[in-house]
Design a protein around this motif. Structure first.
Motif, PDB file in Angstrom:
ATOM      1  N   ASP A  31       0.806  -1.221   0.000  1.00  0.00           N
ATOM      2  CA  ASP A  31       0.000   0.000   0.000  1.00  0.00           C
ATOM      3  C   ASP A  31       0.842   1.275   0.000  1.00  0.00           C
ATOM      4  O   ASP A  31       0.294   2.366  -0.006  1.00  0.00           O
ATOM      5  CB  ASP A  31      -0.927   0.027   1.213  1.00  0.00           C
ATOM      6  CG  ASP A  31      -1.999  -1.047   1.139  1.00  0.00           C
ATOM      7  OD1 ASP A  31      -2.289  -1.521   0.028  1.00  0.00           O
ATOM      8  OD2 ASP A  31      -2.541  -1.413   2.188  1.00  0.00           O
ATOM      9  N   SER A  33       3.157   4.057  -1.679  1.00  0.00           N
ATOM     10  CA  SER A  33       3.484   4.577  -3.007  1.00  0.00           C
ATOM     11  C   SER A  33       4.348   5.820  -2.876  1.00  0.00           C
ATOM     12  O   SER A  33       4.217   6.594  -1.924  1.00  0.00           O
ATOM     13  CB  SER A  33       2.233   4.877  -3.819  1.00  0.00           C
ATOM     14  OG  SER A  33       1.513   5.944  -3.239  1.00  0.00           O
ATOM     15  N   LYS A  37       3.265   6.424  -7.412  1.00  0.00           N
ATOM     16  CA  LYS A  37       3.531   5.128  -8.031  1.00  0.00           C
ATOM     17  C   LYS A  37       3.817   4.081  -6.958  1.00  0.00           C
ATOM     18  O   LYS A  37       4.681   4.286  -6.112  1.00  0.00           O
ATOM     19  CB  LYS A  37       4.728   5.221  -8.971  1.00  0.00           C
ATOM     20  CG  LYS A  37       4.496   6.168 -10.123  1.00  0.00           C
ATOM     21  CD  LYS A  37       5.737   6.289 -10.973  1.00  0.00           C
ATOM     22  CE  LYS A  37       5.521   7.320 -12.055  1.00  0.00           C
ATOM     23  NZ  LYS A  37       6.734   7.574 -12.828  1.00  0.00           N
ATOM     24  N   PRO A  38       3.094   2.950  -7.008  1.00  0.00           N
ATOM     25  CA  PRO A  38       3.358   1.903  -6.016  1.00  0.00           C
ATOM     26  C   PRO A  38       4.753   1.320  -6.204  1.00  0.00           C
ATOM     27  O   PRO A  38       5.369   1.465  -7.262  1.00  0.00           O
ATOM     28  CB  PRO A  38       2.278   0.859  -6.300  1.00  0.00           C
ATOM     29  CG  PRO A  38       1.813   1.130  -7.683  1.00  0.00           C
ATOM     30  CD  PRO A  38       2.063   2.579  -7.961  1.00  0.00           C
ATOM     31  N   TYR A  87       0.440   6.252   2.191  1.00  0.00           N
ATOM     32  CA  TYR A  87       0.261   4.962   2.834  1.00  0.00           C
ATOM     33  C   TYR A  87      -1.153   4.908   3.406  1.00  0.00           C
ATOM     34  O   TYR A  87      -1.463   5.601   4.378  1.00  0.00           O
ATOM     35  CB  TYR A  87       1.299   4.750   3.937  1.00  0.00           C
ATOM     36  CG  TYR A  87       1.086   3.486   4.724  1.00  0.00           C
ATOM     37  CD1 TYR A  87       1.291   2.245   4.127  1.00  0.00           C
ATOM     38  CD2 TYR A  87       0.661   3.518   6.043  1.00  0.00           C
ATOM     39  CE1 TYR A  87       1.080   1.068   4.830  1.00  0.00           C
ATOM     40  CE2 TYR A  87       0.452   2.351   6.748  1.00  0.00           C
ATOM     41  CZ  TYR A  87       0.658   1.129   6.140  1.00  0.00           C
ATOM     42  OH  TYR A  87       0.439  -0.032   6.834  1.00  0.00           O
TER      43      TYR A  87
END
Length: 117
Positions: A31, A33, A37-38, A87
């Motif tokens: 979760d 990023s 972007k993750p 997050y």
């Protein structure tokens, strides 16, 4: 919680578990990023530690440590200072970068702190 430790000043939650068979990511790590972007599968595989420190008397801290041979991740600028981090709906930013020898090949630790306290 098995992976949390606490005191009168707050608690720390480990976001990954390391077992004999290798590293098992808790759902929370996926979760995170950076700049919208993750983390990629490669980046997730390089994580050696991930903790969420929630202090009462200190600023909260999301800390990710990556096995980073040759400091490749650090050099690419993916985790530059002040990079926006998210997050689970919580807005953070990269506040501190640390580089160490790690296992002799290089490690990068990223400390993310809340945008607002």
């Amino acid at each position: 919680m098995v992976n949390a430790r606490g005191s009168g000043g707050g608690f720390t939650l480990r976001l990954i578990d390391i077992e004999r068979k290798g590293m098992l990511h808790r759902p929370g790590v996926e979760d995170v990023s950076f700049n919208g972007k993750p983390l990629s599968e490669r980046e997730l595989a390089l994580i050696t530690a991930a903790e969420l420190d929630m202090g009462v008397d200190q600023v909260a801290d999301l800390v990710l440590t990556f096995d980073d041979p040759g400091f490749d991740l650090l050099r690419r600028g993916r985790f530059d200072l002040k990079t926006p981090v998210a997050y689970r709906g919580w807005e953070l930013y990269v506040a501190v970068l640390e580089s160490t020898e790690g296992a002799g090949r290089g490690a990068t630790t990223v400390h993310c702190r809340p945008r607002a306290v």
